[in-house]
Design an enzyme around this catalytic site. Structure first.
Site, PDB file in Angstrom:
ATOM      1  CB  CYS A 137      -0.929  -0.004   1.209  1.00  0.00           C
ATOM      2  SG  CYS A 137      -1.949   1.483   1.287  1.00  0.00           S
ATOM      3  CB  CYS A 140      -0.441   2.442   4.023  1.00  0.00           C
ATOM      4  SG  CYS A 140      -1.918   1.763   3.310  1.00  0.00           S
ATOM      5  CG  ASP A 141       3.252   1.176   4.467  1.00  0.00           C
ATOM      6  OD1 ASP A 141       2.775   1.687   5.493  1.00  0.00           O
ATOM      7  OD2 ASP A 141       3.055  -0.007   4.142  1.00  0.00           O
TER       8      ASP A 141
END
Length: 314
Positions: A137, A140-141
C-alpha cells in the site's frame, strides 16, 4: 433448527474497520449485534505498522492499536464476538443461516465486512521483510521511504499510480514488470514514462528480497527473456499486483463483479438480497482505506437498522 434457537437481529461477518464501525453503530441502536470476527481478526490493518492518515490520531497509531480501540468501543456497547471463521452461509430464506463448522447461527439481517487481501508474489523472503521494506500500500507507507530508492511491481493502473505517488518521497522508483508492455491505460503509462524519477524495467521479475535481518537492503531480479539475475539496491518494494476480495463464501449467493467484489446498490450498502448488506473493502475496489471502510460500516449499520424497522412495521 430447534424452535427455541435465538435469532440475532444482525450478524456481522468480518472485523476490520468496516465491521467494527457497523458493530459500534448497531450496538448503540440496541440491535445487540453478534460479530463473527474470523480467526485473522482485524483485517489488513493488523499487518500495518504505522497508520498516520486516520483522523483523530495526530501522532499516528499502529494498525493493531487502532483495531483494539475500535473493538473495545464496540464491546462497550454490547457487541458479542466469536473469533472463528464462518464456514457456510444460506441466504435463500429468512432467518438467514450462518454456520461455524456444524454450529448454526440465525439472523434477521447480515452485514458482510470480510475485506480483501493484497496479492503477494509468494516469495518466502517477501514475508520476512513485510512491513520492513515490503508493502502492498503506497498511500499507507510511501512517506516512510523519503530519499530512498524503491521498486514497484505491477503493470496495471494501480502500479502506475503508486509509482507516480512514490516519486513524491523516493529519489528513484523502479517500475518492475514481467512483460514488455503494460495493461494500464495509455494516459497512466504516458504519465509514468514522462516522470524523470521513474525507470521502467520491462521483462523483469523479482525473485528474492534481500535484507540484513532488520530491514530490506535490495532485491534480486531476473530477466524473463534472458534469465540474467542481478541485484537492485532498493530499500523498499511495493506490490501493485491487485487485491483479492474475501468473497469465496458468497460465490453463487451474492452478485459480484468479475474480480469477486460484492456489488452494492449505488450510494447504499444493499446487496442483491434484501437484508444482506456489505461494507468496506469487500465491496470497494477504488478507495480501500481504513477511513472509507469505517464510513461504509456506518452506512451498513444504518441501512440494516432502517431495513429491520421497515420489516417489523409490516
Amino acid at each position: 433448527m430447534t424452535q427455541d434457537q435465538k435469532v440475532e437481529n444482525v450478524i456481522i461477518i468480518g472485523s476490520g474497520p468496516a465491521g467494527l464501525t457497523s458493530a459500534i453503530y448497531s450496538s448503540r441502536a440496541n440491535l445487540e449485534p453478534l460479530m463473527i470476527e474470523g480467526e485473522e481478526a482485524g483485517g489488513q490493518l493488523m499487518t500495518t505498522t504505522e497508520v498516520e492518515n486516520f483522523p483523530g490520531f495526530d501522532h499516528g497509531i499502529t494498525g493493531p492499536d487502532l483495531i483494539t480501540v475500535m473493538r473495545k468501543q464496540a464491546e462497550r456497547f454490547g457487541t458479542r464476538f466469536i473469533t472463528r471463521n464462518v464456514t457456510k452461509v444460506d441466504f435463500s430464506q429468512r432467518p438467514f443461516k450462518v454456520w461455524i463448522g456444524d454450529k448454526l447461527h440465525l439472523a434477521k439481517s447480515i452485514i458482510i465486512s470480510t475485506g480483501a487481501s493484497a496479492k503477494y508474489l509468494g516469495l518466502p523472503s517477501e514475508k520476512v521483510y513485510a512491513n520492513r521494506g515490503v508493502s502492498a500500500c503506497a498511500t499507507c507507507d510511501g512517506a516512510f521511504f523519503r530519499n530512498q530508492e524503491i521498486g514497484v511491481v505491477g503493470g496495471g493502473d494501480t502500479a502506475m499510480e503508486e509509482a507516480q505517488f512514490l516519486t513524491r518521497f523516493a529519489t528513484k522508483v523502479y517500475l518492475i514488470h514481467r512483460r514488455d508492455h503494460f495493461r494500464a491505460s495509455k494516459i497512466m503509462v504516458d504519465r509514468a514514462l514522462k516522470n524523470p524519477k521513474i525507470e521502467v524495467l520491462y521483462n523483469t521479475e523479482v525473485i528474492e528480497v534481500l535484507g540484513d535481518g532488520k530491514g530490506m537492503t535490495g532485491a534480486k531480479i531476473k530477466g524473463t527473456l534472458d534469465g540474467a539475475v542481478k541485484e537492485l539496491p532498493i530499500t523498499g518494494l511495493f506490490l501493485a499486483i491487485g487485491h483479492k476480495p474475501n468473497t469465496d463464501l458468497f460465490k453463487g449467493v451474492l452478485d459480484m463483479n468479475e474480480t469477486g467484489y460484492l456489488i452494492t446498490q449505488p450510494n447504499t450498502t444493499y446487496t442483491n438480497i434484501p437484508g444482506v448488506f456489505a461494507a468496506g473493502d469487500v465491496q470497494d475496489h477504488v478507495y480501500r482505506q481504513a477511513i472509507t471502510a469505517a464510513g461504509t460500516g456506518c452506512m451498513a449499520a444504518i441501512d440494516a437498522e432502517r431495513w429491520l424497522e421497515a420489516q417489523e412495521a409490516h
